[in-house]
Each structure stands twice: as structure tokens, then as C-alpha cells.
Scaffold this motif. Structure first.
Motif, mmCIF file in Angstrom:
data_model
loop_
_atom_site.group_PDB
_atom_site.id
_atom_site.type_symbol
_atom_site.label_atom_id
_atom_site.label_comp_id
_atom_site.label_asym_id
_atom_site.label_seq_id
_atom_site.Cartn_x
_atom_site.Cartn_y
_atom_site.Cartn_z
ATOM 1 N N ARG A 108 -8.779 -4.320 -4.111
ATOM 2 C CA ARG A 108 -7.571 -3.986 -3.347
ATOM 3 C C ARG A 108 -7.790 -4.238 -1.863
ATOM 4 O O ARG A 108 -8.897 -4.079 -1.357
ATOM 5 N N CYS A 164 -3.708 -6.772 -4.145
ATOM 6 C CA CYS A 164 -4.802 -6.667 -5.107
ATOM 7 C C CYS A 164 -5.087 -8.057 -5.668
ATOM 8 O O CYS A 164 -4.175 -8.881 -5.795
ATOM 9 N N ASP A 210 -5.262 -1.688 2.915
ATOM 10 C CA ASP A 210 -4.030 -0.894 3.002
ATOM 11 C C ASP A 210 -3.413 -0.599 1.627
ATOM 12 O O ASP A 210 -2.323 -0.046 1.536
ATOM 13 N N ASP A 211 -4.089 -0.979 0.563
ATOM 14 C CA ASP A 211 -3.639 -0.759 -0.822
ATOM 15 C C ASP A 211 -2.303 -1.420 -1.150
ATOM 16 O O ASP A 211 -1.629 -1.027 -2.096
ATOM 17 N N GLN A 212 -1.910 -2.435 -0.401
ATOM 18 C CA GLN A 212 -0.657 -3.139 -0.659
ATOM 19 C C GLN A 212 -0.858 -4.414 -1.467
ATOM 20 O O GLN A 212 0.099 -4.981 -1.996
ATOM 21 N N TRP A 269 2.373 -3.408 -9.702
ATOM 22 C CA TRP A 269 1.801 -4.639 -9.167
ATOM 23 C C TRP A 269 2.588 -5.845 -9.659
ATOM 24 O O TRP A 269 2.807 -6.004 -10.855
#
Length: 97
Positions: free
Chosen positions: A17, A24, A20-22, A50
Motif C-alpha cells: 500500500r 495498492c 496514504d493508504d489510497q 479497491w
């Protein structure tokens, strides 16, 4: 990470990831053989599900490490020097050797 099969029939070997976890990247084994990767974005309007955005999944590589190396070369935030990328590379190397 445990291996899992997603709805596309891939056996996902590892995921990375963005900070910023936006975003993957999944590195996977194709059902028909060979390895690949895909780039995903977390869609807030879909509850964080996702969604593929890269169009990379059709490419087939001889090894999972080759797939990861090409992902790092093509996806700006996924630099080969990141500690988590280095750790995934080591896991993939051990898994396929």
C-alpha cells in the motif's frame, strides 16, 4: 501475507500500500501460469473497495520478482528503495527459489 485468490482468479502473493493508504499494488500468480501485478485505488464512494486503475494485469512475467521490479519501475509511488518493497522482494525471492 497469506496467499489469496481474488475475483479475477489470481493467486495474490503480496500487496503493498501507498503511505496514504489510497493506492495498492498486488503481485500475483496468473491462473494460467506466470506472474503479474496490478495497481489499485481505494474508492471512497465504494466504501474503500479497491478498483484496478493500472491496466497492468495482462502482462506475464517469468518470476514474481520480475513483476515487482517492473511495478516499481512503472508506478511512481512504489519505489524499489522503500523498506516494505525491499521486504516484499525478499519474501518473493524466498518463495520462488
Amino acid at each position: 501475507m497469506t496467499r489469496r485468490t481474488n475475483h479475477r482468479g489470481w493467486m495474490v502473493l503480496d500487496s503493498i500500500r501507498s503511505l496514504d493508504d489510497q493506492w495498492c499494488v498486488d503481485v500475483f500468480e496468473h491462473a494460467s501460469g506466470g506472474f503479474g501485478f496490478e495497481h489499485f485505488r481505494a474508492e471512497p464512494e465504494d466504501g474503500g473497495r479497491w478498483t484496478p486503475v493500472g491496466g497492468f494485469s495482462g502482462q506475464v512475467y517469468p518470476t514474481a520478482v520480475d513483476a515487482l521490479d517492473d511495478a516499481a519501475a512503472q508506478i511512481g509511488w512504489l519505489t524499489a528503495e522503500r523498506p516494505d518493497v525491499i521486504a516484499v522482494r525478499e519474501r518473493l525471492t524466498l518463495r520462488t527459489s
